[in-house]
Write an enzyme that holds these catalytic residues in place. Structure first.
Site, short mmCIF file in Angstrom:
data_model
loop_
_atom_site.label_atom_id
_atom_site.label_comp_id
_atom_site.label_asym_id
_atom_site.label_seq_id
_atom_site.Cartn_x
_atom_site.Cartn_y
_atom_site.Cartn_z
N LYS A 1 -12.38 7.20 -1.22
CA LYS A 1 -12.33 6.32 -0.05
C LYS A 1 -12.80 7.11 1.17
CE LYS A 1 -9.32 4.21 3.29
NZ LYS A 1 -7.96 4.15 3.82
N ALA B 1 -5.70 -1.47 6.22
CA ALA B 1 -5.10 -1.16 7.52
C ALA B 1 -4.65 -2.41 8.26
CB ALA B 1 -6.04 -0.36 8.42
N GLY B 2 -3.45 -2.31 8.84
CA GLY B 2 -2.93 -3.35 9.71
C GLY B 2 -1.91 -4.27 9.11
N ASN C 1 -0.17 1.33 3.48
CA ASN C 1 0.70 2.49 3.37
C ASN C 1 1.94 2.30 4.24
OD1 ASN C 1 1.03 5.40 2.40
ND2 ASN C 1 1.30 5.61 4.60
N THR C 2 1.75 2.25 5.56
CA THR C 2 2.89 2.18 6.48
C THR C 2 3.74 0.94 6.27
OG1 THR C 2 1.52 3.35 8.10
CG2 THR C 2 3.57 2.41 8.90
#
Length: 262
Positions: free
Chosen positions: A105, A192-193, A214-215
């Site tokens: 990636k 993301a997001g 992830n987060t």
């Protein structure tokens, strides 16, 4: 297309088949054990690995490979923390030497405040990596023009952001995400997001082939439960997309006919 998406509808990237359309990260967890438990709950069979931050080859420190077996789960080395094309290429060459990984990636960031990708550097790095034999899944802005250019270069998956990395804001520009989905012949994976399960479902309902996060999991109060929620959210969103939603209407339309009422 079978109605059983779990057994028939697979994610295929660069000729490799994955049972899950959810990809999770390996950062921000309390420890590798919690990361492994979240992976198990999520059902994912691919994890991103920040080569600059995650220990994959120092036996004197806790190693990710002791908790997540790279022979059972696909490791996706990424270039998190890279701000130039040269840094990204160097990082992934080191990953290939360490683990033999060629599916990678790519992300080349710009301003540390918003972590949006530097698309000119991303295009340059992608061209170098593809020329060096890598199969490149690429993090990019939600811009259909750049997405097309990356696909034309030979990237094997296009990964537009839903919102800034780690923001948890959800899909901010569904129109552009949908445009990218419609034009792409390679998998489109929102990267993301995502903040919660409904965000993942929205991405899948737009027709995306997968979601990377992830987060959203690692930063939840209960990461294991959130990982399980994300598993079901991705499946539900994919099923809804394949089912084809009802048309939106301006006015009510009763489920039962009004004619002939007593």
């Amino acid at each position: 297309m079978s109605s059983d998406t779990s057994s028939q509808d697979k994610l295929i990237v660069a000729g490799r088949t994955f049972n899950s359309r959810l990809i999770i990260g390996t950062g921000k967890y309390k420890d590798y054990a919690q990361n492994a438990a979240a992976l198990d709950a999520s059902g994912a069979d691919m994890v991103t690995v920040a080569v600059r931050r995650v220990n994959i080859n120092d036996p004197n420190q806790p190693m990710l490979v002791d908790f997540i077996d790279p022979n059972k789960v696909t490791y996706l080395p990424n270039t998190a923390g890279c701000f130039t094309g040269e840094d990204a290429v160097r990082t992934l060459r080191l990953a290939r030497e360490a683990g033999g990984w060629d599916l990678v990636k790519l992300e080349v960031l710009s301003d540390p405040k918003h972590l949006y990708p530097d698309m000119e550097e991303t295009l340059r790095a992608a061209e170098m990596l593809i020329g060096d034999g890598f199969k490149v899944m690429v993090y990019c802005s939600d811009d259909p023009v750049f997405a097309r250019k990356l696909e034309d270069l030979g990237c094997c998956a296009i990964m537009p952001l839903g919102a800034p990395i780690g923001s948890g804001l959800g899909i901010q520009n569904p129109v552009n995400i949908r445009l990218i989905v419609e034009q792409s012949k390679v998998p489109v994976i929102v990267d993301a997001g995502v903040g919660t399960a409904s965000d993942a479902t929205v991405a899948m309902e737009l027709g995306c082939d997968g979601v990377l996060m992830n987060t959203a999991i690692a930063g939840a109060k209960d990461p294991i439960r959130m990982a399980r929620a994300m598993k079901h959210a991705v499946i539900a969103g994919r099923d809804a997309y394949l089912a084809g939603r009802m048309p939106r209407k301006m006015y009510a339309d009763p489920s039962s006919p009004l004619g002939g009422l007593i």
